[in-house]
Scaffold this active site. Structure first.
Site: not given
Ligand code: GAR
Length: 220
Positions: A114, A116, A143, A152
């Site tokens: 992912n 973020h 990130s 997260d």
């Protein structure tokens, strides 16, 4: 001869919105030496511009509208069924604004990443740019991390920083951070496809060594 070439790792991208990160990945994947292929783009919002970007690039798309499901579990099960059809080596969340169930995250552990918009572990969740301003942060950024059960909270592979100046607003910060996102995500996807990064237990292995601090994109 094409027939002798090994198959490239298959990348599946999930997006919910504008898809600028998807676009950056599509453009990188067109480079001759790019070590992966984007096989499909999945989306949970029928009007997301990301779908149009995928169609423009002749990438197969699929839609799983979260509004058609009464629970997170049912939505994730349907999403998982679509993903499994493509048998991807890597699933890239590119602005995919859904909290995923534990079952989903576990099924794809080690091949689910992912992006973020903050320097994790600072500012998990939403509104990260305003929160960085409110906290008086001098440095903000982005990130890329492996997705684990904690929102997260998975191990961070790489980060890129931006300086926060007194004139910044949430909008100017978003712009600066997104410019870094578009550089960073294709680099990390490339590393993954080259077999350079793996999730080993709770930490990341990079070129066979434990990665103690996230990789950093140089300032310029
Ligand atoms: C990106 O800025 C990404 O960091 C953020 O959504 C945006 C999607 O933009 N992701 C999250 O906030 C995830 N928690 P895009 O659709 O133009 O790529």
């Amino acid at each position: 001869m094409k027939a002798d070439q090994p198959t490239l790792p298959k990348i599946l991208v999930l997006a919910s919105g504008s898809g600028t990160n998807l676009q950056a990945l599509i453009e990188s994947s067109r480079e001759r030496d790019f070590p992966g292929q984007i096989v499909a783009v999945g989306c949970n919002r029928p009007k997301a511009f990301a779908l149009e970007r995928a169609a423009q690039a002749n990438v197969e798309t699929f839609m799983v509208n979260h509004e058609d499901f009464s629970s997170r579990e049912e939505f994730d099960a349907a999403l998982m069924a679509h993903i499994l059809r493509h048998n991807p080596d890597l699933i890239v969340l590119a602005g995919f604004m859904r909290i995923l169930t534990t079952d989903f995250v576990r099924a794809f552990r080690g091949r689910l990443i992912n992006i973020h918009p903050s320097l994790l572990p600072r500012h998990t969740g939403l509104n990260t740019h305003q929160r960085a301003l409110d906290a008086g942060d001098r440095i903000h950024g982005v990130s890329v991390h492996f997705v684990t059960e904690e929102l997260d909270g998975g191990p961070v592979i790489a980060q890129a920083e931006v300086a926060v100046v007194p004139e910044d607003t949430a909008e100017t910060l978003a712009e600066k951070v997104q410019a870094k996102e578009h550089l960073l995500y294709p680099i990390v996807v490339r590393w993954f496809c080259e077999g350079r990064i793996q999730l080993g237990g709770e930490h990341i292995m990079f070129d066979g060594q434990a990665l103690n601090t996230p990789m950093r994109l140089p300032d310029n």
